[in-house]
Motif scaffolding. Sequence first.
Motif, PDB file in Angstrom:
ATOM      1  N   ARG A 122       0.965  -1.211  -0.177  1.00  0.00           N
ATOM      2  CA  ARG A 122      -0.403  -0.210   0.006  1.00  0.00           C
ATOM      3  C   ARG A 122       1.032   1.515   0.135  1.00  0.00           C
ATOM      4  O   ARG A 122       2.125   1.772   0.158  1.00  0.00           O
ATOM      5  CB  ARG A 122      -0.812   0.241   1.345  1.00  0.00           C
ATOM      6  CG  ARG A 122      -0.841   0.270   2.815  1.00  0.00           C
ATOM      7  CD  ARG A 122      -1.308  -0.409   3.540  1.00  0.00           C
ATOM      8  NE  ARG A 122      -0.320  -0.141   4.471  1.00  0.00           N
ATOM      9  CZ  ARG A 122      -0.854   0.575   5.782  1.00  0.00           C
ATOM     10  NH1 ARG A 122      -2.329   1.442   6.432  1.00  0.00           N
ATOM     11  NH2 ARG A 122      -0.295   0.797   6.955  1.00  0.00           N
ATOM     12  N   ALA A 167      -1.564   1.411  -8.998  1.00  0.00           N
ATOM     13  CA  ALA A 167      -3.164   0.976  -8.293  1.00  0.00           C
ATOM     14  C   ALA A 167      -3.397  -0.226  -7.882  1.00  0.00           C
ATOM     15  O   ALA A 167      -3.728  -0.794  -6.630  1.00  0.00           O
ATOM     16  CB  ALA A 167      -4.724   0.990  -8.970  1.00  0.00           C
ATOM     17  N   THR A 185      -2.513   4.449  -3.498  1.00  0.00           N
ATOM     18  CA  THR A 185      -3.382   5.636  -4.079  1.00  0.00           C
ATOM     19  C   THR A 185      -2.870   6.776  -4.750  1.00  0.00           C
ATOM     20  O   THR A 185      -1.821   7.267  -3.807  1.00  0.00           O
ATOM     21  CB  THR A 185      -4.049   6.249  -3.638  1.00  0.00           C
ATOM     22  OG1 THR A 185      -3.806   6.813  -2.437  1.00  0.00           O
ATOM     23  CG2 THR A 185      -5.607   4.962  -2.794  1.00  0.00           C
ATOM     24  N   TYR A 202     -10.017   4.228  -1.110  1.00  0.00           N
ATOM     25  CA  TYR A 202     -10.567   4.071  -2.679  1.00  0.00           C
ATOM     26  C   TYR A 202     -10.656   4.722  -3.261  1.00  0.00           C
ATOM     27  O   TYR A 202     -11.399   5.495  -4.126  1.00  0.00           O
ATOM     28  CB  TYR A 202     -11.609   3.570  -2.163  1.00  0.00           C
ATOM     29  CG  TYR A 202     -12.446   2.491  -3.303  1.00  0.00           C
ATOM     30  CD1 TYR A 202     -11.667   1.162  -4.183  1.00  0.00           C
ATOM     31  CD2 TYR A 202     -13.614   2.504  -4.001  1.00  0.00           C
ATOM     32  CE1 TYR A 202     -12.556   0.752  -5.154  1.00  0.00           C
ATOM     33  CE2 TYR A 202     -14.353   2.472  -4.896  1.00  0.00           C
ATOM     34  CZ  TYR A 202     -13.385   0.681  -5.738  1.00  0.00           C
ATOM     35  OH  TYR A 202     -13.889   0.410  -6.642  1.00  0.00           O
ATOM     36  N   THR A 258      -8.900   7.561  -6.230  1.00  0.00           N
ATOM     37  CA  THR A 258      -7.348   7.478  -6.328  1.00  0.00           C
ATOM     38  C   THR A 258      -7.488   8.210  -8.050  1.00  0.00           C
ATOM     39  O   THR A 258      -8.475   8.488  -8.080  1.00  0.00           O
ATOM     40  CB  THR A 258      -6.941   6.043  -6.436  1.00  0.00           C
ATOM     41  OG1 THR A 258      -5.413   6.296  -6.908  1.00  0.00           O
ATOM     42  CG2 THR A 258      -7.504   5.284  -7.395  1.00  0.00           C
TER      43      THR A 258
END
Length: 201
Positions: A89, A129, A134, A187, A189
């Motif tokens: 992430r 992604a 993001t 969620y 981006t």
Amino acid sequence: MTVGPPCRSTTPTRKGTDVFLRRLPRPPRPLEQDQHPIPPTLFTTGGSYNDTNLAKTLSSACTSAVPKVGQQPGRLTRACVPTFRAQGRGRVINVTSYTGLHGNVGQANYAAAKAGIIGFTKTTAKELARFGVTVNAISPNAETRMIASIPDEKRAELAAAIPMGRFADPSEMCAAIGFLASDEAAYITGVVLPVDGGISI
């Protein structure tokens, strides 16, 4: 806002970027979510302008802001990708501007650089992604040193055109940046978030 290691903001100059990249540590081993709750975050910002009418400017002045402002986010993001992938992430938050979104008379060079950051943000958002990363941008309207350098009469005219009637304090950008860096924005981006007092309406 706390920024997760090892990525931090940096100066937009090439020399400053090179120093940052040399000091960037090797990607850490993956950590459990509760060990490092804040996603590793890269925040890039920079501004350089040489206002002049396109028809009157020298070709070098016309393009001077592009490498100063537009290239460094790419180099820094690329350097941070191994860390993002190791963590599974990450967050990249770039800074564009009203001029990059809408253009402005006398700022063709600056607009080109800031519009390039928007294109970079959207493209990189698609590419990263799948790694849980993001990539977003904010479009601020804050009382920075660049704004402070504008003559008082012109600055007052610009402030009067803002629906909220003033430029923001730079600290007022922190909430938007902190949100985009948080898990709550996992969620979101590829967006450009105006934090501009309504000037882009």
